[in-house]
Write a protein that holds these residues in place. Sequence first.
Motif, PDB file in Angstrom:
ATOM      1  N   GLU A  93       0.851  -1.189   0.000  1.00 37.90           N
ATOM      2  CA  GLU A  93       0.000   0.000   0.000  1.00 37.90           C
ATOM      3  C   GLU A  93       0.891   1.246   0.000  1.00 37.90           C
ATOM      4  N   THR A  94       0.492   2.256  -0.748  1.00 37.39           N
ATOM      5  CA  THR A  94       1.287   3.484  -0.851  1.00 37.39           C
ATOM      6  C   THR A  94       0.482   4.694  -0.390  1.00 37.39           C
ATOM      7  N   LEU A  95       1.191   5.774  -0.176  1.00 34.12           N
ATOM      8  CA  LEU A  95       0.521   7.035   0.142  1.00 34.12           C
ATOM      9  C   LEU A  95      -0.431   7.412  -0.990  1.00 34.12           C
ATOM     10  N   ALA A  96      -0.007   7.215  -2.224  1.00 32.74           N
ATOM     11  CA  ALA A  96      -0.873   7.515  -3.371  1.00 32.74           C
ATOM     12  C   ALA A  96      -2.160   6.693  -3.315  1.00 32.74           C
ATOM     13  N   ASP A  97      -2.064   5.424  -2.915  1.00 29.50           N
ATOM     14  CA  ASP A  97      -3.252   4.577  -2.783  1.00 29.50           C
ATOM     15  C   ASP A  97      -4.210   5.148  -1.742  1.00 29.50           C
ATOM     16  N   VAL A  98      -3.648   5.548  -0.610  1.00 26.51           N
ATOM     17  CA  VAL A  98      -4.460   6.075   0.486  1.00 26.51           C
ATOM     18  C   VAL A  98      -5.130   7.383   0.067  1.00 26.51           C
ATOM     19  N   LEU A  99      -4.397   8.237  -0.623  1.00 25.35           N
ATOM     20  CA  LEU A  99      -4.972   9.497  -1.091  1.00 25.35           C
ATOM     21  C   LEU A  99      -6.071   9.252  -2.127  1.00 25.35           C
ATOM     22  N   ALA A 100      -5.882   8.275  -3.001  1.00 31.37           N
ATOM     23  CA  ALA A 100      -6.902   7.952  -3.998  1.00 31.37           C
ATOM     24  C   ALA A 100      -8.171   7.443  -3.309  1.00 31.37           C
ATOM     25  N   ARG A 101      -8.004   6.594  -2.317  1.00 35.33           N
ATOM     26  CA  ARG A 101      -9.173   6.102  -1.574  1.00 35.33           C
ATOM     27  C   ARG A 101      -9.869   7.259  -0.866  1.00 35.33           C
ATOM     28  N   TYR A 102      -9.090   8.157  -0.288  1.00 36.26           N
ATOM     29  CA  TYR A 102      -9.661   9.309   0.398  1.00 36.26           C
ATOM     30  C   TYR A 102     -10.493  10.148  -0.568  1.00 36.26           C
ATOM     31  N   GLU A 103     -10.042  10.325  -1.790  1.00 40.70           N
ATOM     32  CA  GLU A 103     -10.807  11.061  -2.804  1.00 40.70           C
ATOM     33  C   GLU A 103     -12.142  10.379  -3.072  1.00 40.70           C
ATOM     34  N   GLN A 104     -12.139   9.045  -3.171  1.00 38.03           N
ATOM     35  CA  GLN A 104     -13.378   8.303  -3.418  1.00 38.03           C
ATOM     36  C   GLN A 104     -14.336   8.441  -2.236  1.00 38.03           C
ATOM     37  N   VAL A 105     -13.795   8.308  -1.038  1.00 32.97           N
ATOM     38  CA  VAL A 105     -14.609   8.447   0.175  1.00 32.97           C
ATOM     39  C   VAL A 105     -15.214   9.844   0.229  1.00 32.97           C
ATOM     40  N   ALA A 106     -14.399  10.862  -0.023  1.00 37.83           N
ATOM     41  CA  ALA A 106     -14.869  12.250   0.030  1.00 37.83           C
ATOM     42  C   ALA A 106     -15.978  12.488  -0.992  1.00 37.83           C
ATOM     43  N   ALA A 107     -15.836  11.941  -2.186  1.00 37.96           N
ATOM     44  CA  ALA A 107     -16.861  12.123  -3.218  1.00 37.96           C
ATOM     45  C   ALA A 107     -18.185  11.515  -2.770  1.00 37.96           C
ATOM     46  N   ARG A 108     -18.125  10.330  -2.153  1.00 38.29           N
ATOM     47  CA  ARG A 108     -19.366   9.691  -1.674  1.00 38.29           C
ATOM     48  C   ARG A 108     -19.989  10.520  -0.550  1.00 38.29           C
ATOM     49  N   THR A 109     -19.161  10.955   0.396  1.00 33.79           N
ATOM     50  CA  THR A 109     -19.682  11.761   1.499  1.00 33.79           C
ATOM     51  C   THR A 109     -20.302  13.048   0.975  1.00 33.79           C
ATOM     52  N   ASP A 110     -19.622  13.712   0.052  1.00 43.38           N
ATOM     53  CA  ASP A 110     -20.147  14.960  -0.494  1.00 43.38           C
ATOM     54  C   ASP A 110     -21.505  14.746  -1.159  1.00 43.38           C
ATOM     55  N   GLU A 111     -21.644  13.638  -1.872  1.00 45.33           N
ATOM     56  CA  GLU A 111     -22.930  13.346  -2.504  1.00 45.33           C
ATOM     57  C   GLU A 111     -24.011  13.137  -1.439  1.00 45.33           C
ATOM     58  N   LEU A 112     -23.666  12.476  -0.344  1.00 46.81           N
ATOM     59  CA  LEU A 112     -24.632  12.300   0.740  1.00 46.81           C
ATOM     60  C   LEU A 112     -25.003  13.636   1.367  1.00 46.81           C
ATOM     61  N   VAL A 113     -24.017  14.489   1.595  1.00 45.88           N
ATOM     62  CA  VAL A 113     -24.306  15.806   2.173  1.00 45.88           C
ATOM     63  C   VAL A 113     -25.271  16.567   1.260  1.00 45.88           C
ATOM     64  N   ARG A 114     -25.125  16.426  -0.033  1.00 42.49           N
ATOM     65  CA  ARG A 114     -25.999  17.112  -0.992  1.00 42.49           C
ATOM     66  C   ARG A 114     -27.425  16.553  -0.999  1.00 42.49           C
ATOM     67  N   THR A 115     -27.581  15.252  -0.673  1.00 45.23           N
ATOM     68  CA  THR A 115     -28.863  14.595  -0.955  1.00 45.23           C
ATOM     69  C   THR A 115     -29.593  13.985   0.229  1.00 45.23           C
ATOM     70  N   ILE A 116     -28.904  13.570   1.242  1.00 48.88           N
ATOM     71  CA  ILE A 116     -29.564  12.847   2.331  1.00 48.88           C
ATOM     72  C   ILE A 116     -30.423  13.791   3.171  1.00 48.88           C
ATOM     73  N   ASP A 117     -31.461  13.259   3.751  1.00 50.80           N
ATOM     74  CA  ASP A 117     -32.263  14.013   4.715  1.00 50.80           C
ATOM     75  C   ASP A 117     -31.382  14.214   5.945  1.00 50.80           C
ATOM     76  N   LEU A 118     -30.997  15.449   6.220  1.00 53.84           N
ATOM     77  CA  LEU A 118     -30.068  15.716   7.322  1.00 53.84           C
ATOM     78  C   LEU A 118     -30.673  15.414   8.686  1.00 53.84           C
ATOM     79  N   ASP A 119     -31.983  15.274   8.748  1.00 54.64           N
ATOM     80  CA  ASP A 119     -32.647  14.909  10.004  1.00 54.64           C
ATOM     81  C   ASP A 119     -32.761  13.400  10.195  1.00 54.64           C
ATOM     82  N   LEU A 120     -32.417  12.621   9.161  1.00 54.90           N
ATOM     83  CA  LEU A 120     -32.444  11.162   9.288  1.00 54.90           C
ATOM     84  C   LEU A 120     -31.538  10.762  10.449  1.00 54.90           C
ATOM     85  N   SER A 121     -32.084  10.004  11.383  1.00 55.65           N
ATOM     86  CA  SER A 121     -31.335   9.646  12.589  1.00 55.65           C
ATOM     87  C   SER A 121     -31.285   8.145  12.787  1.00 55.65           C
ATOM     88  N   HIS A 122     -30.207   7.717  13.419  1.00 49.39           N
ATOM     89  CA  HIS A 122     -30.014   6.308  13.752  1.00 49.39           C
ATOM     90  C   HIS A 122     -29.459   6.211  15.164  1.00 49.39           C
TER      91      HIS A 122
END
Length: 168
Positions: A91-120
């Motif tokens: 595993e490399t730093l580049a691998d970790v940064l690439a994964r972080y980009e993918q994670v961030a993109a998914r989170t950003d999409e959730l922030v844009r679309t999910i019901d922010l009041d949805l609770s668990h």
Amino acid sequence: MTAPTTLSTERADLLETLRAHRGFLRFTVRGLTDEQATRRTTASQLTLAGLVKHVAGTEATWADFAVRGPEAFATATPEAWAREWVLEPGETLADVLARYEQVAARTDELVRTIDLDLSHPLPAAPWFEPGAVRSARRTFLHVVAETAQHAGHADILRESLDGQRTMG
């Protein structure tokens, strides 16, 4: 999840704050080799690559929690947590940064679309109050706090490594 027709100020603020703190964290590892990124530079066990990997894993789990609830923590074992802090063989730093980009993109999409009041309910754990519940909104605020805290750690590690700082 329902996609809002326009981005609310709240969602825009969450996205901008996430972007800023992720940027600080990424900035601390700019130009580093894998050897430098995995070097311990303080008394702690923390490394720059390990911090980025941990933040990516933490963000992925909490984003999953916002959608699925406590089941998102089903694979959270002490062993898995320990592996989050180190680069695995191959595993490399580049691998970790690439994964972080993918994670961030998914989170950003959730922030844009999910019901922010949805609770668990939070999973049973000594660090969570029994019966506590967390909304998607508060979950994303937690991700901001985690990212900011670890970006600060990374800044100290980088300055200890070669004198470079994120700010100042």
